[in-house]
Design a protein around this motif. Structure first.
Motif, PDB file in Angstrom:
ATOM      1  N   HIS A   1       0.828  -1.208   0.000  1.00  0.00           N
ATOM      2  CA  HIS A   1       0.000   0.000   0.000  1.00  0.00           C
ATOM      3  C   HIS A   1       0.864   1.260   0.000  1.00  0.00           C
ATOM      4  O   HIS A   1       0.598   2.197  -0.769  1.00  0.00           O
TER       5      HIS A   1
ATOM      6  N   HIS B   1       0.611   3.687  -3.219  1.00  0.00           N
ATOM      7  CA  HIS B   1      -0.209   4.886  -3.006  1.00  0.00           C
ATOM      8  C   HIS B   1       0.590   6.090  -2.508  1.00  0.00           C
ATOM      9  O   HIS B   1       0.107   7.220  -2.591  1.00  0.00           O
TER      10      HIS B   1
ATOM     11  N   GLU C   1      -6.291   4.120   6.239  1.00  0.00           N
ATOM     12  CA  GLU C   1      -5.578   3.544   5.098  1.00  0.00           C
ATOM     13  C   GLU C   1      -4.980   2.189   5.449  1.00  0.00           C
ATOM     14  O   GLU C   1      -5.054   1.229   4.673  1.00  0.00           O
TER      15      GLU C   1
ATOM     16  N   VAL D   1       0.364   8.862   7.182  1.00  0.00           N
ATOM     17  CA  VAL D   1      -0.588   7.845   6.741  1.00  0.00           C
ATOM     18  C   VAL D   1      -1.766   7.816   7.708  1.00  0.00           C
ATOM     19  O   VAL D   1      -1.578   7.751   8.927  1.00  0.00           O
ATOM     20  N   GLU D   2      -2.963   7.858   7.168  1.00  0.00           N
ATOM     21  CA  GLU D   2      -4.150   7.758   8.001  1.00  0.00           C
ATOM     22  C   GLU D   2      -4.319   6.316   8.487  1.00  0.00           C
ATOM     23  O   GLU D   2      -4.015   5.361   7.757  1.00  0.00           O
TER      24      GLU D   2
END
Length: 326
Positions: free
Chosen positions: A189, A193, A238, A234-235
């Motif tokens: 990820h 992203h 996510e 990063v949230e």
């Protein structure tokens, strides 16, 4: 009675003494560092700190992969060094007895390989106990109970669930959709992203932090395009989204054990639920997904990381539970 319980996991090794409690809880990692006279053996946290930073000629390895021994020499070396560090001046025995964990579906050959490696490493005697049963003991369940009980153990290399009655496994399921695959999903990820390449250790730490965090997390790695160091925010959502497919695959692989549970045991599961143990038990939404799929309560114990080792130490006084292959 056994002197120690050893939960030799793919990701973490935990050693527990019946009276002293947990005496070792560190990554299952060994670095053989080149030295003037032979080699220097570096274990656990110290080895993890060097992972990815070793010079040519150094050897880094995990003693087990996916819950199974893949390199007998490495396992012997690792266990020998582990015993030297944990038993020195502690129990006043030169060759301690131990109960080790094994996968619930381990083959007789895999069991024998682990036992032989353990005894060649310096144990005076070794026995095995499937990890879910050890976890049940460590959580305070009574394995002699006539009611049907279930424990799921989700570690780094494997996820498994066992249903048992009076200490005998009635049905079981296992899969490789576990902590290592979750870590790989986080790395993928971030690379796809955010254009950030993370080490396996950094991705694993980010995954662990996300299980308890509410605020955005910082991830440090190398920019895929420029090769320069970079920090991104990063949230938590996510990370949870990245982990969700792996969690669903694990739950799907484990949940069909219900088809093989005797119908008379269903009320027992409805009343007692399933205990969820292992180092990956706190993974985001794993408990909720498993509970929804099974339709029975899922409980996470206070010490999911160490309850298997604690149960192994207790099993030292229960010879009827320990198994040795023929």
């Amino acid at each position: 009675m056994a002197d120690i319980g050893i939960d030799l996991g793919t990701g973490t090794t935990v050693v527990c003494h019946p009276r002293d409690g947990v005496v070792y809880d560190e990554p299952s990692l060994l670095v053989e560092w080149p030295a003037r006279r032979g080699r220097e053996l570096i274990l656990g946290n110290d080895a993890a700190a060097l992972d990815g930073r070793t010079p040519p000629g150094a050897r880094t390895g995990r003693p087990v992969r996916g819950g199974a021994v893949t390199d007998l020499s490495l396992v012997r070396t690792y266990l020998h060094e582990l015993l030297r560090r944990t038993s020195r001046n502690r129990w006043r025995v030169r060759r301690p007895h131990a109960v080790l964990s094994c996968p619930v579906d381990a083959t007789p050959l895999e069991r024998r390989a682990l036992l032989e490696a353990a005894e060649e490493a310096g144990l005076g005697h070794a026995d095995l106990l499937p990890a879910p049963l050890a976890g049940a003991l460590g959580c305070g369940l009574d394995l002699a109970d006539a009611r049907v009980q279930a424990v799921a153990d989700v570690g780094a290399g494997t996820a498994e669930i066992a249903v048992f009655c009076r200490g005998t496994v009635l049905t079981r399921r296992s899969c490789r959709h576990a902590g290592d695959e979750m870590t790989a999903a986080v790395r993928t990820h971030l690379r796809e992203h955010h254009g950030l390449h993370l080490s396996e250790a950094a991705a694993d730490a980010l995954k662990v932090r996300a299980s308890a965090a509410r605020e955005p997390l910082a991830a440090e790695g190398r920019d895929v395009a420029t090769g320069r160091p970079r920090v991104v925010t990063v949230e938590v959502a996510e990370i949870e989204a990245a982990l969700a497919p792996v969690v669903r695959r694990a739950v799907g692989a484990l949940a069909d054990f219900l088809d093989d549970v005797p119908v008379a045991g269903i009320p027992d599961l409805l009343a007692g639920g399933v205990v969820l143990a292992g180092g990956s038990a706190p993974a985001p939404h794993l408990r909720d997904e498993l509970e929804a799929a099974l339709g029975v309560p899922v409980k996470v114990p206070d010490r999911p990381r160490t309850c298997v080792a604690e149960g192994l130490a207790l099993a030292g006084g229960r010879p009827e539970l320990r198994a040795r292959p023929a």
